[in-house]
Design a protein around this motif. Structure first.
Motif, PDB file in Angstrom:
ATOM      1  N   TYR A 131     -29.876  81.292  12.442  1.00 25.04           N
ATOM      2  CA  TYR A 131     -29.246  80.592  13.561  1.00 25.04           C
ATOM      3  C   TYR A 131     -27.782  80.230  13.323  1.00 25.04           C
ATOM      4  O   TYR A 131     -27.154  79.652  14.204  1.00 25.04           O
ATOM      5  CB  TYR A 131     -30.033  79.323  13.868  1.00 25.04           C
ATOM      6  CG  TYR A 131     -31.479  79.583  14.220  1.00 25.04           C
ATOM      7  CD1 TYR A 131     -31.821  80.167  15.440  1.00 25.04           C
ATOM      8  CD2 TYR A 131     -32.492  79.269  13.333  1.00 25.04           C
ATOM      9  CE1 TYR A 131     -33.143  80.427  15.766  1.00 25.04           C
ATOM     10  CE2 TYR A 131     -33.820  79.514  13.646  1.00 25.04           C
ATOM     11  CZ  TYR A 131     -34.147  80.093  14.853  1.00 25.04           C
ATOM     12  OH  TYR A 131     -35.445  80.353  15.171  1.00 25.04           O
TER      13      TYR A 131
ATOM     14  N   TYR B  67     -25.382  81.818  15.894  1.00 25.90           N
ATOM     15  CA  TYR B  67     -25.540  81.210  17.212  1.00 25.90           C
ATOM     16  C   TYR B  67     -24.907  79.822  17.259  1.00 25.90           C
ATOM     17  O   TYR B  67     -24.298  79.428  18.261  1.00 25.90           O
ATOM     18  CB  TYR B  67     -27.020  81.124  17.579  1.00 25.90           C
ATOM     19  CG  TYR B  67     -27.604  82.459  17.956  1.00 25.90           C
ATOM     20  CD1 TYR B  67     -27.430  82.983  19.228  1.00 25.90           C
ATOM     21  CD2 TYR B  67     -28.322  83.216  17.027  1.00 25.90           C
ATOM     22  CE1 TYR B  67     -27.959  84.215  19.580  1.00 25.90           C
ATOM     23  CE2 TYR B  67     -28.852  84.449  17.357  1.00 25.90           C
ATOM     24  CZ  TYR B  67     -28.666  84.945  18.642  1.00 25.90           C
ATOM     25  OH  TYR B  67     -29.180  86.179  18.976  1.00 25.90           O
TER      26      TYR B  67
ATOM     27  N   ASP C 291     -28.914  84.864  25.191  1.00 27.21           N
ATOM     28  CA  ASP C 291     -28.573  85.592  23.970  1.00 27.21           C
ATOM     29  C   ASP C 291     -27.405  86.541  24.252  1.00 27.21           C
ATOM     30  O   ASP C 291     -27.514  87.418  25.111  1.00 27.21           O
ATOM     31  CB  ASP C 291     -29.784  86.383  23.498  1.00 27.21           C
ATOM     32  CG  ASP C 291     -29.614  86.951  22.096  1.00 27.21           C
ATOM     33  OD1 ASP C 291     -28.454  87.188  21.703  1.00 27.21           O
ATOM     34  OD2 ASP C 291     -30.619  87.157  21.406  1.00 27.21           O
TER      35      ASP C 291
ATOM     36  N   LYS D 157     -33.029  82.749  24.614  1.00 24.40           N
ATOM     37  CA  LYS D 157     -33.400  82.628  23.209  1.00 24.40           C
ATOM     38  C   LYS D 157     -33.451  81.150  22.848  1.00 24.40           C
ATOM     39  O   LYS D 157     -32.552  80.379  23.191  1.00 24.40           O
ATOM     40  CB  LYS D 157     -32.406  83.355  22.304  1.00 24.40           C
ATOM     41  CG  LYS D 157     -32.773  83.261  20.829  1.00 24.40           C
ATOM     42  CD  LYS D 157     -31.877  84.118  19.972  1.00 24.40           C
ATOM     43  CE  LYS D 157     -32.264  83.973  18.500  1.00 24.40           C
ATOM     44  NZ  LYS D 157     -33.652  84.440  18.230  1.00 24.40           N
TER      45      LYS D 157
END
Length: 513
Positions: free
Chosen positions: A64, A67, A319, A326
């Motif tokens: 992660y 992100y 995403d 997501k």
């Protein structure tokens, strides 16, 4: 005094001896977690998403960090430091190249560890200058075309190629290792032997892949703060960071212990605030147990620190790779919101609400939290992300501290800002003569800074006298203190607290006849 010997006009530059206090920055993020590639255990300054991709690669499965950084910039963050972490089984992708006689001659390896290197391939061809011992090396990097564990071997859009021509075995390191964005090369023969310097690698007709690169995600040690090389101590030498997040920690089996260590790290630094994620899939009662460490699943010491905050639940984003929803930890978006509110409103403003807590990057929440459920969580310092008619917003501004004095995030961070600004802006005082004229300069200097803080709306009071005080005089600096080489300065401030509960009382008015 200068010695003037002839008539004339002389201009002198005179220092007041007082250096104005400038406020330190508060909006610099710090992220640690799993990255596709890049140096391990070193804090790298990143000022935009493209730079992150260049340094650490793109999005990878079951991680992660990318992100979080992407959402940090999307929410308004402008700069952050990133540390790539990994476990001990992390490994570079490599391939050994033989010479024309079949003996090992060169080792080609990915510049950094990780299975991203398995998408590197190469060909070795004749050089353009025709030198008998020379060769041309072409490197191809195939980017991940979809967000899964399968790599694309055929040529597709997204390939990057590097070409190194007219190489020789004894100069290929100098021409490649400090130039290539993807590989390092190492001769496997003794180049002090002249006959080895004329060896030539076996030519290839097709691209050959590097192999055995590993990401290093097999154990939680990759984020172990005790490990001075790859843990959070990589941030020790970075003074600018203010907001720390570790998005890959949330779902680890040992996440509570890591969160406790990171809270303690920020407490010892005194200039950094940790944004923690709860694990995904928890009910309100389970996240309460997670915070307090009372259940069998989450047994351990309770979170109790003013240097951190816990956010729940996880959030959905679009995403960037697949365009589908997501589920990710919220800390990246939260840190970006902190940074944006710091720059637009000031560190004294709580990063929450329908305006300053609105999450632009989020399209949904993992669990809809009701007002009644939040009444269970808010008093113990769990900040809920709510889906409201106005949008998806941060609906809590509390630290993890049980001390009511440090209940609110903006008060802790405001005090961090004031303390660090005063510390850095008062270094000029060291070794100055400790007497009343110095005390007056110090008091004026600090008062000027705190007046600016008050005018920004960070301190409570209709006048500066109500908002703060600075005391540095004979009373707190008696001869015994001065003889010890100390200068004692007392500063008190009245921070503005957020209007967490807005109560509007409505009653009927009876009209007089």
């Amino acid at each position: 005094m200068p010695n003037y010997l002839s008539p004339g006009v002389y201009v002198e530059e005179v220092s007041s001896g007082v250096k104005p206090i400038a406020g330190v920055g508060t909006a610099v993020g710090a992220f640690i977690g799993l990255a596709e590639r890049g140096v391990i255990g070193k804090a790298i300054l990143v000022t935009n998403w493209s730079q992150y991709v260049s340094e650490f690669g793109g999005f990878i499965p079951n991680a992660y960090l990318a992100y979080a950084v992407y959402n940090f910039f999307a929410e308004g963050g402008t700069s952050c430091y990133v540390v790539r972490a990994a476990s001990s089984d992390v490994k570079n992708a490599v391939k050994v190249v033989t010479d024309t006689e079949g003996d090992n001659l060169l080792e080609i390896s990915a510049r950094s560890e990780g299975d991203w290197g398995n998408r590197l391939s190469f060909t070795i061809e004749e050089p353009s200058n025709g030198q008998p011992a020379g060769f041309k090396l072409t490197i191809k990097y195939t980017e991940l075309s979809s967000f899964n564990d399968e790599y694309v071997g055929e040529e597709v859009e997204g390939e990057i190629v590097e070409i190194f021509d007219n190489l020789l075995i004894f100069n290929c390191e100098d021409k490649i290792n400090d130039v290539s964005s993807f590989i390092k090369i190492r001769p496997l023969v003794d180049l002090t032997i002249l006959e080895n310097r004329d060896k030539k690698p076996q030519l290839t007709t097709e691209f050959v892949n590097l192999e055995e690169g590993k990401n290093g995600i097999s154990s939680v040690e990759y984020l172990d703060p005790i490990n001075q090389k790859i843990g959070i101590h990589a941030f020790d030498i970075i003074d600018e960071i203010n907001i720390l997040a570790a998005p890959d920690v949330a779902d680890l089996a040992g996440s509570r212990n890591i969160i406790l260590e990171m809270l303690n790290y920020c407490r010892l630094r005194k200039d950094c605030f940790f944004v923690a994620d709860a694990p995904h899939g928890l009910t309100p009662q389970e996240v309460k147990n997670f915070k307090e460490g009372v259940s069998e699943r989450f047994a351990g010491n309770a979170f109790n620190s003013s240097y951190g905050a816990l956010y729940y639940p996880w959030v959905y984003i679009n995403d960037p790779l697949t365009g589908k929803k997501k589920l990710i930890p919220p800390s990246g978006s939260i840190v970006g919101t902190y940074a944006y509110v710091d720059s637009s409103r000031g560190v004294h403003k709580a990063p929450a609400g329908t305006t300053d807590g609105y999450l632009d990057t989020v399209v949904g929440v993992e669990k809809i939290i009701t007002k009644g459920e939040q009444e269970l969580l808010n008093p113990i310092g769990i900040n809920v992300i709510r889906s409201l008619p106005e949008g998806i917003c941060i609906w809590g501004a509390r630290t993890l501290s049980s001390d009511s004095e440090w209940r609110y995030i903006n008060i802790r961070r405001l005090m961090m800002y004031i303390e660090e600004s005063v510390d850095k802006g008062s270094q000029w005082v060291v070794f100055e003569p400790n007497e009343p004229s110095l005390w007056g300069k110090v008091k004026r200097n600090l008062s000027a800074f705190l007046t600016r803080v008050w005018r920004d709306g960070a301190l409570y009071g209709s006048t500066p006298e109500e908002a703060f005080f600075v005391k540095v005089d004979e009373e707190n600096n008696p001869p015994a203190v001065r003889d010890a080489g100390q200068l004692v300065i007392e500063v008190g401030v009245a921070p503005v607290k957020p209007a967490e509960f807005v109560i509007i009382k409505v009653s009927q008015k009876t009209l007089a006849k």
